[in-house]
Design a protein around this motif. Structure first.
Motif, PDB file in Angstrom:
ATOM      1  N   LEU A  57      -1.166   5.794   6.656  1.00 17.78           N
ATOM      2  CA  LEU A  57      -2.112   4.803   6.753  1.00 17.78           C
ATOM      3  C   LEU A  57      -3.157   4.989   5.786  1.00 17.78           C
ATOM      4  CD1 LEU A  57      -2.559   1.981   7.817  1.00 17.78           C
ATOM      5  CD2 LEU A  57      -3.849   3.222   9.670  1.00 17.78           C
ATOM      6  N   LEU A  58      -3.669   5.938   5.823  1.00 21.44           N
ATOM      7  CA  LEU A  58      -5.011   6.082   4.987  1.00 21.44           C
ATOM      8  C   LEU A  58      -4.458   6.274   3.634  1.00 21.44           C
ATOM      9  CD1 LEU A  58      -6.883   9.043   7.143  1.00 21.44           C
ATOM     10  CD2 LEU A  58      -7.439   6.479   6.987  1.00 21.44           C
ATOM     11  N   VAL A  59      -3.511   6.640   3.235  1.00 22.56           N
ATOM     12  CA  VAL A  59      -2.863   6.685   1.728  1.00 22.56           C
ATOM     13  C   VAL A  59      -2.584   5.306   1.244  1.00 22.56           C
ATOM     14  CG1 VAL A  59      -1.202   7.322   0.339  1.00 22.56           C
ATOM     15  CG2 VAL A  59      -2.232   9.223   1.707  1.00 22.56           C
ATOM     16  N   LEU A  60      -2.125   4.538   2.353  1.00 25.56           N
ATOM     17  CA  LEU A  60      -1.752   3.078   1.927  1.00 25.56           C
ATOM     18  C   LEU A  60      -3.210   2.412   1.768  1.00 25.56           C
ATOM     19  CD1 LEU A  60       1.216   2.271   3.989  1.00 25.56           C
ATOM     20  CD2 LEU A  60       1.076   2.372   1.813  1.00 25.56           C
ATOM     21  N   GLU A  61      -4.114   2.616   2.258  1.00 28.37           N
ATOM     22  CA  GLU A  61      -5.490   1.990   2.529  1.00 28.37           C
ATOM     23  C   GLU A  61      -6.064   2.392   1.157  1.00 28.37           C
ATOM     24  OE1 GLU A  61      -7.606   3.029   5.936  1.00 28.37           O
ATOM     25  OE2 GLU A  61      -6.916   1.489   6.966  1.00 28.37           O
ATOM     26  N   ASP A  62      -6.159   3.566   0.867  1.00 35.82           N
ATOM     27  CA  ASP A  62      -6.725   4.028  -0.569  1.00 35.82           C
ATOM     28  C   ASP A  62      -5.944   3.246  -1.604  1.00 35.82           C
ATOM     29  OD1 ASP A  62      -8.393   5.646   0.602  1.00 35.82           O
ATOM     30  OD2 ASP A  62      -7.055   7.504   0.216  1.00 35.82           O
ATOM     31  N   ARG A  63      -4.588   3.153  -1.818  1.00 30.13           N
ATOM     32  CA  ARG A  63      -3.855   2.338  -2.792  1.00 30.13           C
ATOM     33  C   ARG A  63      -4.099   1.038  -2.916  1.00 30.13           C
ATOM     34  NH1 ARG A  63       2.321   4.996  -1.936  1.00 30.13           N
ATOM     35  NH2 ARG A  63       1.631   7.406  -2.566  1.00 30.13           N
ATOM     36  N   LEU A  64      -4.341   0.331  -1.586  1.00 25.63           N
ATOM     37  CA  LEU A  64      -4.731  -0.937  -1.344  1.00 25.63           C
ATOM     38  C   LEU A  64      -6.160  -1.139  -2.117  1.00 25.63           C
ATOM     39  CD1 LEU A  64      -4.166  -3.761  -0.642  1.00 25.63           C
ATOM     40  CD2 LEU A  64      -5.206  -3.198   1.566  1.00 25.63           C
ATOM     41  N   ALA A  65      -6.956  -0.283  -1.838  1.00 21.23           N
ATOM     42  CA  ALA A  65      -8.274  -0.647  -2.180  1.00 21.23           C
ATOM     43  C   ALA A  65      -8.380  -0.459  -4.008  1.00 21.23           C
ATOM     44  CB  ALA A  65      -9.372   0.440  -1.735  1.00 21.23           C
TER      45      ALA A  65
END
Length: 69
Positions: free
Chosen positions: A41-49
């Motif tokens: 989830l944290l990796v996906l949040e970083d990619r989204l940002a």
């Protein structure tokens, strides 16, 4: 997979299916499954940002278009 297992999977919510997949991938270790899910989830949040920073908000740098007469 048996018919009963397929029926049980069909009745599960998407969140339950994902949780089960993480638990199975972690060999039944629920703590590890939770940590893996949070890490993903944290990796996906970083990619989204990062992606959001690349999205235009309607402003364009450069010259204005010229009209042809």
């Amino acid at each position: 997979m048996t018919a009963a297992q397929i029926a049980e999977m069909a009745s599960m919510s998407q969140a339950e299916v994902v949780a089960l997949a993480y638990e199975e991938a972690a060999g039944g270790d629920v703590g590890r499954a939770l940590r893996d899910a949070i890490e993903d989830l944290l990796v996906l949040e970083d990619r989204l940002a990062a992606t959001e920073r690349l999205v235009s908000r309607g402003f364009v740098l450069g010259s204005a278009p010229t009209e042809r007469v």
